[in-house]
Scaffold this active site. Structure first.
Site, PDB file in Angstrom:
ATOM      1  N   HIS A 102       5.112   1.358  -0.374  1.00 25.07           N
ATOM      2  CA  HIS A 102       5.240   2.426   0.608  1.00 25.07           C
ATOM      3  C   HIS A 102       5.340   1.865   2.016  1.00 25.07           C
ATOM      4  O   HIS A 102       6.392   1.948   2.642  1.00 25.07           O
ATOM      5  CB  HIS A 102       4.058   3.407   0.486  1.00 25.07           C
ATOM      6  CG  HIS A 102       4.118   4.529   1.477  1.00 25.07           C
ATOM      7  ND1 HIS A 102       3.016   4.981   2.144  1.00 25.07           N
ATOM      8  CD2 HIS A 102       5.165   5.272   1.919  1.00 25.07           C
ATOM      9  CE1 HIS A 102       3.374   5.968   2.942  1.00 25.07           C
ATOM     10  NE2 HIS A 102       4.666   6.168   2.820  1.00 25.07           N
ATOM     11  N   HIS A 121      -2.474   4.836   1.863  1.00 23.66           N
ATOM     12  CA  HIS A 121      -2.240   6.249   1.569  1.00 23.66           C
ATOM     13  C   HIS A 121      -2.482   6.527   0.097  1.00 23.66           C
ATOM     14  O   HIS A 121      -1.964   7.470  -0.461  1.00 23.66           O
ATOM     15  CB  HIS A 121      -0.828   6.653   1.996  1.00 23.66           C
ATOM     16  CG  HIS A 121      -0.466   6.155   3.354  1.00 23.66           C
ATOM     17  ND1 HIS A 121       0.199   4.968   3.552  1.00 23.66           N
ATOM     18  CD2 HIS A 121      -0.744   6.650   4.578  1.00 23.66           C
ATOM     19  CE1 HIS A 121       0.349   4.761   4.849  1.00 23.66           C
ATOM     20  NE2 HIS A 121      -0.218   5.750   5.492  1.00 23.66           N
TER      21      HIS A 121
HETATM   22 FE1  FES Z   1       0.399   2.211   0.256  1.00 21.80          FE
HETATM   23 FE2  FES Z   1       1.169   4.038   2.005  1.00 21.80          FE
HETATM   24  S1  FES Z   1       1.033   1.887   2.303  1.00 21.80           S
HETATM   25  S2  FES Z   1       0.548   4.326  -0.044  1.00 21.80           S
END
Ligand code: FES
Length: 172
Positions: A102, A121
């Site tokens: 992500h 997140h």
């Molecule tokens: Fe891992 Fe956003 S950086 S869920």
């Protein structure tokens, strides 16, 4: 006279159409060659890198590694049961990038449910299912390192199956 002019105009139009068609056919003949070249450029030549020996691993205790270079942290893991993409005599040794797909936060391993978890997140990835995302913001599965075990039990990384976070190419 007027009729002849119309015939000439029609001929010119026909010839122009033929030229455009021929150019299109030539371009489409070239296109597959260009596509093939683009595909080959997208492929990456990975170097092999020895990560550890089977005897160094304990079931469900991840070992920190880096592949394909020092800026790409990962873990090497013996799961204790055969899994997809697992290598070694028990088919249970896997390795993953620990950079969250992500936004690149560093993942941590949870041995209880055998997932890699993101503190950023809260995305979660299944270590027993080739890094499949099971929850969260990420839109990619976790990059899994391709492994090989040689006759001495040495474990070698030889590729990566997804793009490592933050890179345009896994090999810099
Ligand atoms: Fe891992 Fe956003 S950086 S869920």
């Amino acid at each position: 006279m007027k009729c002849n002019r119309l015939v000439d105009a029609g001929r010119r139009q026909f010839l122009r159409g033929g030229l455009v068609g021929a150019a299109g056919a030539a371009a489409s003949a070239v296109l597959p060659a260009q596509q093939a070249q683009a595909r080959s450029l997208a492929r990456v030549e990975y170097s092999a890198s020895k990560l550890a020996n089977i005897s160094d691993l304990t079931v469900n205790e991840p070992m920190d590694i880096a592949y394909p270079d020092a800026d790409s942290p990962g873990i090497l893991l013996k799961l204790g049961q055969a899994v997809e993409g697992g290598v070694g005599p028990d088919g249970d040794i896997v390795a993953y990038s620990v950079l969250c797909p992500h936004k690149g936060w560093m993942l941590s391993y949870n041995g209880e449910d055998r997932t890699l978890n993101c503190p950023g997140h809260h995305s979660r990835f299944d270590a027993e299912a080739s890094g499949q995302q099971v929850w969260g913001h990420a839109t990619n599965n976790l990059p899994q390192f391709v492994l090989r075990v040689d006759d001495n039990g040495d474990i070698h990384a030889e590729g990566v199956d997804e793009l490592i976070y933050g890179r345009l190419s896994n090999v810099l």
